[in-house]
Design an enzyme around this catalytic site. Structure first.
Site, PDB file in Angstrom:
ATOM      1  N   HIS A  93      24.172  20.746 -13.917  1.00  0.00           N
ATOM      2  CA  HIS A  93      23.812  21.144 -15.280  1.00  0.00           C
ATOM      3  C   HIS A  93      25.108  21.563 -15.988  1.00  0.00           C
ATOM      4  CE1 HIS A  93      22.154  23.815 -18.411  1.00  0.00           C
ATOM      5  NE2 HIS A  93      20.965  23.263 -18.194  1.00  0.00           N
TER       6      HIS A  93
ATOM      7  N   ASP B 178      23.783  27.241  -7.753  1.00  0.00           N
ATOM      8  CA  ASP B 178      22.999  27.366  -8.981  1.00  0.00           C
ATOM      9  C   ASP B 178      21.535  27.163  -8.573  1.00  0.00           C
ATOM     10  OD1 ASP B 178      21.492  26.831 -11.216  1.00  0.00           O
ATOM     11  OD2 ASP B 178      22.894  25.404 -12.100  1.00  0.00           O
TER      12      ASP B 178
ATOM     13  N   GLN C 153      16.782  25.822 -10.503  1.00  0.00           N
ATOM     14  CA  GLN C 153      15.630  24.933 -10.299  1.00  0.00           C
ATOM     15  C   GLN C 153      14.904  25.208  -8.983  1.00  0.00           C
ATOM     16  OE1 GLN C 153      14.337  22.966 -12.546  1.00  0.00           O
ATOM     17  NE2 GLN C 153      15.938  23.532 -13.991  1.00  0.00           N
TER      18      GLN C 153
ATOM     19  N   LYS D 101      12.497  30.430 -15.786  1.00  0.00           N
ATOM     20  CA  LYS D 101      11.998  29.260 -15.048  1.00  0.00           C
ATOM     21  C   LYS D 101      11.067  29.684 -13.913  1.00  0.00           C
ATOM     22  CE  LYS D 101      16.278  26.704 -15.964  1.00  0.00           C
ATOM     23  NZ  LYS D 101      15.899  25.978 -17.166  1.00  0.00           N
TER      24      LYS D 101
ATOM     25  N   CYS E 251      20.925  18.540 -20.406  1.00  0.00           N
ATOM     26  CA  CYS E 251      22.193  19.249 -20.149  1.00  0.00           C
ATOM     27  C   CYS E 251      22.848  18.746 -18.869  1.00  0.00           C
ATOM     28  CB  CYS E 251      22.002  20.763 -20.099  1.00  0.00           C
ATOM     29  SG  CYS E 251      21.450  21.445 -21.664  1.00  0.00           S
TER      30      CYS E 251
END
Lengths: 141, 407
Positions: free
Chosen positions: B122, B199, B202, B225, B365
């Site tokens: 991202h 990261d 997700q 999220k 993104c």
């Protein structure tokens, strides 16, 4: 409402792709990106006596963007930069202020009226005009 | 075991009852922002109406209550992740968490040092490192992506050199849904004395994880999220490592003592929380992790996998539809991005909206990843436990309609 965006007039305009391509020796070439979606419009112009003699556009974008570029391809030749700026102002008013006045000499643009309800798509329609105006600015210098 | 019932879960989410036009929305944009259950909404409203005050400052009872609630939120998130609260830094989101590391760790790096990312990141895990590289003369290197939309870990030996100081990768891709196996990454980093940042934006909404077993030094994620409010995120860092890093932002709340000549800094996590934090959102995040912890994740994961299979099967019947990413169900989450030949993803998503399907169209993104696959963007459906067969079927029907109308 969104269905209106994909009415036949828009689809036909986009598929016609009038003016799509590249000029061999443009007086100016400008590329504009839409950072939101990554779409890109490149506009080539040739001027004669401060009027658009020829133009060509290369659009990597959505149906609305391609339709707007196609309208430019058919209506912009013969116009001055000032006239194009006026047309863009009329189109911006249609999208942002929901005006319904036809834009003189550009009847195709009426098909974009339903886009007014979709703010996130306004730039899709305006991007080719932005590219053309930047190219005209550059060609003037 | 009772059959997993997404409708019962959906009933806990007020916004999913009706869409903008009064019809039920098929919400498949969870990878962008998931919705909030009533339990989270209640927690935020309760705080804002009975405890609202600034934290770590006042001595009045509201301030005490707010401070207790905020510290309690940190403890709740730490418990959920199986870590200690001193490693939990509240931020405004994943991007802010990654930028915090880019600045704090970045202060310790020198010209010529290398940072390794991948082609599928991202922008939030690309741009901060590019900016850091420009500021300090670092070299940014990228692991390639396979045709299946996964990070090519066979390139670790080639890309990770002795100059590497940090490997920063997505735990799961927001486009392909592919889940990273962090073990070889951690091993490659350790061999070179480098740190690892994952990261987790997700991965985190898809059930509990054993954070300490991942072998990373930093883990970043967002609340919005994972069924929490916008404006809250977490940077987890190994406490010993955080303690050795300088602060990023300066201001109130992150200090030990200030004179006009110099400042000494608070210990982590407060060293990295300058200014008034997003207190209500943090309390919402704590409620969200409690809500998540109450789900049967074995059943929820099976459910999401079955729905993912239903999407992939349905796509195979749509002429000109191509999936970016794994075409199977192993090593992936319920995130499926598709390219329709001859159709722009914004047009596709707009037509899907007329079917009351909310999904994402564009580059998500992740422009380098889309460039890797030679496309400008894609249309993404991303699942949460409240999604059901009807959501997937509406997505597939809308996609078939878009394919017919846009070609």
């Amino acid at each position: 409402m969104s269905d209106d965006l994909y009415q036949q007039a828009i689809t036909t305009l986009a598929k016609a792709a009038t003016g799509a391509g590249k000029l061999e020796h443009p007086d100016a070439c400008e590329t504009v990106d839409n950072p939101l979606c990554g779409d890109r419009v490149t506009m080539d112009v040739e001027l004669t006596d401060n009027r658009i003699a020829r133009l060509a556009h290369d659009v990597r974008g959505c149906l609305l963007c391609r339709a707007a570029a196609s309208a430019i391809g058919s209506r912009a030749p013969g116009r001055t930069a000032g006239e194009i700026v006026q047309v863009r102002a009329g189109l911006q008013a249609m999208l942002k202020l929901c005006t319904v006045d036809p834009i003189d000499g550009w009847p195709e643009l009426t098909a974009f009226q339903p886009v007014a309800a979709h703010k996130s798509r306004h730039d899709c329609v305006l991007l080719p005009f932005e590219a053309l105006i930047r190219a005209l600015d550059r060609a003037a210098y | 075991m009772a059959r997993f019932d997404p409708a019962a879960i959906r009933a806990q989410f007020p916004i999913l009852a009706t869409g903008p036009d009064g019809k039920r929305v098929h919400y498949l944009d969870n990878a962008a922002s998931a919705q909030m259950p009533q339990a989270v909404l209640d927690a935020v409203i309760r705080f804002e109406t009975t405890q609202r005050a600034n934290v770590h400052r006042g001595v009045h009872r509201l301030a005490e209550a707010a401070t207790n609630a905020y510290d309690g939120a940190r403890a709740a998130v730490a418990r959920y992740l199986g870590v200690t609260p001193d490693g939990i830094v509240f931020t405004s989101g994943t991007t802010a968490a990654i930028n915090t590391v880019a600045h704090a760790l970045g202060e310790t790096l020198s010209a010529g040092d290398e940072i390794v990312i991948s082609e599928l990141e991202h922008h939030g895990n690309i741009v901060p490192w590019q900016m850091l590289a420009q500021r300090r003369g670092l070299v940014l290197r990228a692991l390639p992506v396979t045709a299946e939309g996964t990070i090519d870990l066979t390139a670790l030996d080639r890309v990770v050199t002795k100059k590497c100081r940090l490997i920063a990768l997505a735990h799961a891709s927001n486009v392909t849904g592919a889940v990273l196996d962090p073990a070889p990454v951690a091993a490659a980093a350790r061999a070179m004395g480098a740190r690892v940042l994952l990261d987790g934006a997700q991965r985190i909404p898809h059930g509990p994880l054993d954070l300490l077993a991942l072998g990373c030094d930093f883990y970043a994620f967002s609340g919005h999220k994972m069924f929490a409010p916008h404006g809250i995120g977490v940077l987890w860092g190994r406490p010993d490592l955080l303690a050795a890093l300088p602060p990023f932002l300066g201001g109130g709340g992150m200090i030990e003592q200030v004179t006009l000549e110099r400042t000494t800094y608070a210990t982590p996590p407060r060293r990295f929380e300058a200014g008034t934090p997003p207190i209500g959102a943090a309390i919402g995040l704590a409620a969200a992790v409690d809500w998540i912890a109450g789900l049967d994740w074995q059943a929820a994961t099976e459910h999401e996998k079955r729905l993912t299979g239903r999407i992939l099967d349905g796509l195979s019947a749509i002429t000109g539809a191509h999936v970016i990413g794994p075409t199977g169900l192993q090593g992936r989450l319920g995130v499926v991005s598709v390219v329709l030949d001859g159709a722009h993803p914004h047009d596709v998503s707009q037509i899907l909206d007329t079917h009351n399907v909310a999904c994402r169209g564009g580059h998500h993104c992740a422009q380098p990843l889309h460039a890797r696959f030679g496309v400008n963007g894609s249309t993404r459906a991303s699942l949460a436990p409240y999604n059901g067969d009807d959501d997937v079927d509406a997505f597939l029907a809308g996609l078939a309609d878009a394919a017919a109308r846009l070609r």
